[in-house]
Design an enzyme around this catalytic site. Structure first.
Site: not given
Length: 661
Positions: A118, A160, A166-167, A210, A275, A293
């Site tokens: 990230k 993060k 996936g959180g 989102h 995203e 993916r």
């Protein structure tokens, strides 16, 4: 250009089924790999060949890249499709495939590495003039440095995991005093999920949507986007309901072009999702991350474009050009996906495991699609994600899509383990959702309404449940008390019933009086009465012809208890207490109080020791179940008298972990 004659699907469950379905349509043979616990699964049955790769834990099976490549070579599979999760974003696995002359159906390892971090991805995006959220993406992971950077950014901030998704490893911190505890938790989750505990700190946008964009690139330098999806309905940073397209009509092509620019910046090929977080206050969007993916929610993009994304993946992996150009892609209608989870919404969404004792999906059609990897009798295991299926619908517009999804959920019948179907129906009927006036905090803001259960059982449902039970028993062996029914005698019977349902507030006990004559059946509960003239059965469906009208219900007999689905499709368990005998449970005093495990879990951290005094709200333990951490806090002031487990130990459901007094 390569030719793919056989593909190994390195995944399980519904995504393995999804990939195999398209592969078979294309004439490509399929190979499954499975863990011990999955040997009888639906995806194994679907495959042309299937091979065991180890015990249930993913580290010993689905993450064993060496075994998977060996099986690909043994079966002469030209390609490996990783699905999503597991090895799908593992750059080393993509490299190993290439070294062994096996096609990896996905992007090059270099893109996975760049976008998998990230921190690095945001640096790359900044250079590519793609807008990013303000934050700290540095390598210095000293807790004090991270704390200082958080203060510079200004609370609230978002912690993060650098390699997260996936959180997992994601925590919102609203106060300085909470930072250290949340940082430790994020690092633990990140280490367990991604074998890396590095984190980044970003400004937390208070009123966001989102938004994610589906992109594709081929090996010839061509890129397209297949428009955007709104994934704002989330709980614990995990998506629950997704839809396409979003409300960003005026920004659609702009955000799509930015997503393509992001893909170009890392020479991306195959399917990917960029995203963004959209600030509803400033009307600006910012890059968050790129998932290298196929996404769980890819079907809604397929439904509005008419494109089979898995087919595109396989064709592009084989070296073909993109099948369509940007100006050839059009949006048609609206699509919504609901994720059906085995979880307990009214218990902080704790994931659950168990057996699907009864499982009936809604009728599939051109407008209704069910992506599942389970069948009746299958088990939802503690070792993997608790998703049961994805229910995907299409409508000419959003209102029709919502209506179709609600109807399909009402016809989705599951017994044997907790699930979120009732919760999903509450979302769809919420005015804010219907008006499209929500952000990512929708569930948290509306949880009192969304989690509100029904008040009272309807006497009609209870009467119909007992009537269907009598019908089922009569079809097999007439009950002793009713054997004179065919001799034209009136029979009176009194039942003491116990009623319970995960969709109703409280269990109840009630008395039902039944009078059966050769021409009708009279059912009476208190002052309420229904007269049934006839009962018609077709498998699990029953039609009751009454004086008030004709009613249809679905009833199932399990372990001598009857389960009936009410008019909204919600299950009710009706237990007949025979001969008016009620077995009472011993009630234990409350002098000693304990903390029990609500489900199978591993203890990540124990914050207390014997003799320690705790106050209400103090963190007692942190446990891990189904890849997520769950914090247990003290519900009252007290003193710890026993700690029965150690950190790292596995705890079964209902076992006492801590005793307080």
């Amino acid at each position: 250009m390569s030719y793919i004659n056989k593909v190994l699907v390195a995944n399980r469950g519904e995504i393995a089924c999804r990939v195999m379905r398209t592969a078979k349509k294309m004439g490509i043979r399929t190979v499954a790999v499975y863990s011990d616990i999955d040997k009888d699964s639906k995806f194994v049955e679907m495959a042309d060949e299937a091979y065991n790769i180890g015990p249930a834990p993913a580290l010993q099976s689905y993450l064993r890249s060496d075994k998977i490549i060996d099986i690909a070579l043994h079966t002469k599979s030209e390609a490996i499709h990783p699905g999503f999760g597991f090895l799908s974003e593992n750059a080393q696995f993509a490299d190993d495939c290439e070294k062994n002359d096996v096609i990896f159906v996905g992007p090059p390892s270099s893109a996975i590495k760049q976008m998998g971090s990230k921190s690095e991805s945001k640096i790359i995006m900044t250079k590519a003039n793609v807008p990013v959220v303000p934050g700290y993406h540095g390598e210095d992971q000293d807790p004090q440095r991270l704390y200082e950077e958080a203060r510079k950014i200004g609370f609230p901030v978002l912690i993060k995991a650098v390699l997260g998704g996936g959180g997992k490893g994601m925590k919102i911190v609203r106060k300085e005093s909470e930072f250290q505890e949340q940082l430790e938790s994020a690092k633990r989750e990140s280490l367990k999920s991604f074998k890396d505990d590095r984190v980044l700190i970003e400004k937390y946008i208070e009123i966001p949507r989102h938004i994610e964009v589906q992109v594709f690139g081929d090996k010839h330098g061509n890129y397209v986007h297949l428009f955007e999806r709104d994934c704002s309905i989330q709980r614990r940073h995990q998506k629950v309901i997704e839809e396409a397209p979003s409300q960003l009509d005026g920004l659609r092509m702009d955000i799509g072009e930015q997503a393509k620019q992001a893909a170009r910046a890392v020479k991306y090929t195959n399917a990917g999702t960029v995203e963004f977080i959209f600030d509803l206050q400033s009307k600006k969007y910012y890059f968050m991350e790129m998932n290298t993916r196929l996404q769980v929610e890819h079907p809604i993009s397929e439904m509005i474009t008419g494109v089979d994304l898995v087919e595109w993946q396989l064709r592009i992996a084989a070296g073909e050009h993109l099948p369509l150009k940007q100006n050839e892609l059009k949006i048609n209608g609206h699509s919504i996906e609901a994720r059906i989870y085995s979880e307990q919404p009214n218990n902080d969404f704790l994931p659950s495991n168990g057996t699907l004792k009864y499982y009936k999906e809604p009728q599939a059609s051109e407008n209704v699609r069910i992506e599942s990897g389970v069948r009746q009798g299958d088990e939802i295991s503690i070792f993997y994600d608790p998703m049961i299926s994805k229910l995907v619908v299409w409508g000419k517009n959003r209102d029709l899509a919502i209506r179709t999804l609600l109807n399909s959920l009402q016809n989705y019948k599951v017994l044997g383990l907790p699930n979120n179907i009732y919760f999903l129906k509450q979302i769809l009927q919420n005015p804010e959702y219907q008006k499209w006036s929500y952000d990512t905090s929708f569930i948290e803001k509306n949880k009192d309404t969304l989690l509100k259960l029904k008040d009272k059982f309807n006497y009609l449902d209870i009467s119909f449940a007992v009537a269907s039970k009598l019908q089922l028993q009569t079809n097999n062996q007439l009950p002793k008390s009713l054997r004179n029914f065919r001799n034209s005698n009136n029979i009176s019977q009194q039942y003491k019933l116990k009623l319970s349902s995960p969709c109703y507030q409280n269990a109840e006990q009630t008395t039902l009086n039944v009078t059966i004559s050769p021409t009708q059946q009279i059912y009476k509960i208190g002052d309420n009465q229904v007269v049934i003239d006839s009962v018609t059965q077709n498998n699990d469906n029953f039609i009751f012809k009454t004086k008030e009208g004709i009613f249809e219900r679905q009833s199932i007999l399990l372990n001598n208890d009857i389960y009936i689905f009410d008019q909204d499709g919600d299950p009710i368990q009706v237990e007949v207490l025979s001969e008016k005998v009620e077995q009472k449970q011993d009630v234990q005093g409350d002098q000693i109080k304990s903390v029990k495990s609500p489900m199978p879990c591993t203890l990540s951290k124990i914050n207390v020791q014997v003799g320690q005094k705790v106050r209400k709200g103090d963190t007692l333990i942190i446990m891990e179940a189904m890849k997520m951490e769950h914090t247990v806090k003290a519900s009252f002031d007290g003193t710890i008298t026993e700690v029965r487990f150690k950190e790292g130990q596995f705890v079964g459901p209902g076992q006492i972990i801590i005793v307080l007094e």
